[in-house]
Design an enzyme around this catalytic site. Sequence first.
Site, short mmCIF file in Angstrom:
data_model
loop_
_atom_site.label_atom_id
_atom_site.label_comp_id
_atom_site.label_asym_id
_atom_site.label_seq_id
_atom_site.Cartn_x
_atom_site.Cartn_y
_atom_site.Cartn_z
N ASP A 147 0.85 -1.18 0.00
CA ASP A 147 0.00 0.00 0.00
C ASP A 147 0.89 1.24 0.00
O ASP A 147 2.00 1.19 -0.52
CB ASP A 147 -0.93 -0.02 1.22
CG ASP A 147 -2.32 0.54 0.89
OD1 ASP A 147 -2.39 1.77 0.62
OD2 ASP A 147 -3.29 -0.21 0.89
N HIS A 220 -4.64 6.06 2.84
CA HIS A 220 -5.14 4.81 2.26
C HIS A 220 -4.55 3.58 2.96
O HIS A 220 -5.27 2.65 3.35
CB HIS A 220 -4.81 4.79 0.77
CG HIS A 220 -5.43 3.69 -0.01
ND1 HIS A 220 -4.93 2.40 -0.02
CD2 HIS A 220 -6.50 3.66 -0.85
CE1 HIS A 220 -5.67 1.64 -0.81
NE2 HIS A 220 -6.63 2.39 -1.34
N SER A 565 -10.51 -1.30 -2.65
CA SER A 565 -9.43 -1.20 -1.67
C SER A 565 -9.92 -1.50 -0.27
O SER A 565 -9.17 -1.97 0.58
CB SER A 565 -8.82 0.21 -1.68
OG SER A 565 -7.93 0.38 -2.74
#
Length: 776
Positions: A147, A220, A565
């Site tokens: 990530d 994220h 995601s």
Amino acid sequence: MKESPAFSLLLLLPLLASCVERQVYIVYFGEHSGEKTVNEIEEKHHSYIYSVKKTEEEARASLLYSYKNSINGFAASLTPDEASKLSELEEVVSVFRSDPTKYSLQTTRSWEFVGLEEGEELNSDMNKDELLLKARYGRDVIVGLLDNGVWPESKSFSDEGMGPIPKSWKGICQSGDAFNSSNCNKKLIGARYYLKGYEQRYGPLNTSQDYRSPRDKDGHGTHTSSTVGGRRVSNVSALGGFARGTASGGAPLVHLAMYKVCWPIPGKGKEEGNTCFTEDMLAAIDDAIRDGVNVLSISIGTSKPTNYTEDGIAIGALHAIKKNIVVACGAGNNGPNPSTLSNPAPWIITVGASSVDRSFSAPIVLGNGMKIVGQTVTPYKLEEKMYPLVYAAQVVSPDVPKSYIAGQCLPGSLSPEKTKGKIVMCLRGNGTRVGKGEEVKRAGGIGFVLGNSPANGAELAADAHLLPATAVNSDDAIKILKYINSTRHPTAYIIPARTVLNWKPAPFMAAFSSRGPNVIYPDILKPDITAPGLNILAAWSEASSPTKVAEDNRVVQYNILSGTSMSCPHVGAAAALLRAVHPTWTSAAIRSALITTAGLNNNMGKPITDAAGNPANSFQFGSGHLRPAKAADPGLVYDASYTDYLLFLCSNGVTNLDPSFKCPKSLPTSNNLNYPSLAISKLNGTMTIKRTVTNVGGGGKAVYFSSVKPPKGFSVKVWPPILFFNNVGQKKSFTITVRAEGKAAETIGENGHAFGWYTWNDGVHVVRSPVAVSLA
């Protein structure tokens, strides 16, 4: 004599051509053969580069990564001619160019909704805590994530009460900007970052945009890793009150390792997304395999599906599978169009995204008294009175073309003179959702309504806009536009949002979730499963605002985000729990258990739909909605080994992957890979497929009866129709014969595919496999 400009340019052309042509290529050899040490492997890689370079110094300077743990290959700066020469070598499996536009990130009620928290599991009669207790909440399992970093100070990564770091762990906590070894603990046990591919393409990282370390400046990576294994943190909410409750990852006692491979795109804002380079990801997966992870959760995908030998994630995942590491990946956010999914390899669990039963209700009241329910998580509120309401196309600047984009509130499009003090209705399409609200605010708008296009249907992403706002579905957007166009002085008021639980229907498929069919391996049904991915609450980086836009100065510890995601780490967590309960199961058995126990109905007892309310199918949800507690006791599993995948690759023309394995002369068809679902593309008449199931039910002795819901226009026969098992671990094979009926071509309709199921049932376990068929 004075040189002409044209002559000078001719002198520069060879140098310019060299600069332009020299790019990063990955040279992939498959499995290692014969080399004993990492130094020997690296020297061998150098020798390959030196064979196409003029000097050894140039060869060494050209090497970015030497993959030498499990993956055998290297990434180097080469010209197309040099890459072509290397591709001609017999031992080379593939040579492919790194593409900076190829991979990107696919951007806690959800755990209650699938049955791992205090709510009841959807359509389940199992004890809600049974799986967590059996799995000891994931204790001793290590989950690695590829990530864009992690915010280690989040309470979700506290190691209070955590068990010791597993002795099998061989990873590191890599220091860098604002990050050192003290940022790791017994929860976050490892962190690395990979920049060589990114910097080869873009030059040195702009450290005002991101940290040169595993630290997350985007949000994220923190969000996905806390979804997998964040600790239970009470009284958590987003933006001052939304989704208040206890935040928890699906496997709150797993150990986490972050592999930072995604970085900001130069010249673009964080809200525009990240880029992830193949060479950096392969290095990360290679390290993760050696470090000792048990599960890899990779919320990264591509809008350009490619063959296995040029797909960095698929290559890395196959090597992980050889070490029995479960790999979960998002299907991508390119829906609702068909044939858009990422990560189609059969050794990966490919995850779609669907909703949960929670909404953030923010109704808009129109001047004619009509009340329309929208959603948002913006904390800003209007004074309680009516305001002028306009459609964006009515208040654009004079130079904006009078086309469909005039209503989309793109940057710089609105006239401040016409917009000031008004609520502006903008339509989805081009540009980001939060960017449209930002444009309304820039132009002096007092509020903002985001209207879905028909493609988005009822999918409402709850964004933290920079001004009072709400988002409405496509049908309601049309109603608002009709009101605006039929009224001389339209007005509206946006009621402040509140959290609403037990929303119905749920789940439904998110419109953004990428769809099948599988364009790379059409005889493997993808996606495999769907999981919560719409409006998910999880931890966030305090170096990033909730919207990621530069003008947003808010700081939050938890944020709400949507995408595959978000659904991918749900499945990663479920896989970690199953690994803890069944440590001897293969990665294929774990995938099978998740697929064959997935649910087909929503919380109204009806079939799952898409965002527009139409019946969804297996190209959207695979086998159905994630039910982890059911997967802990699936009854039967469809197992597959590394060798089975090599045979599958042989059938698809990849014959030189592993030097120790030779493809047989008689190859099985792709359909015969022992997969827990069945896809037959271009059926011509009749086809018979073989499958083998392994009894994993606790009772040992069992009798399973088959049943079939055939795709419309086809007949499906399972033989034998009954399977008898005497003990746990016993295997039984059967065949599935699919035949096109006389009017099949007329029955299957415009999409070209028909869908059905076949099921094994022993009175306790329901082992269901989806079927998708198309005609030749």
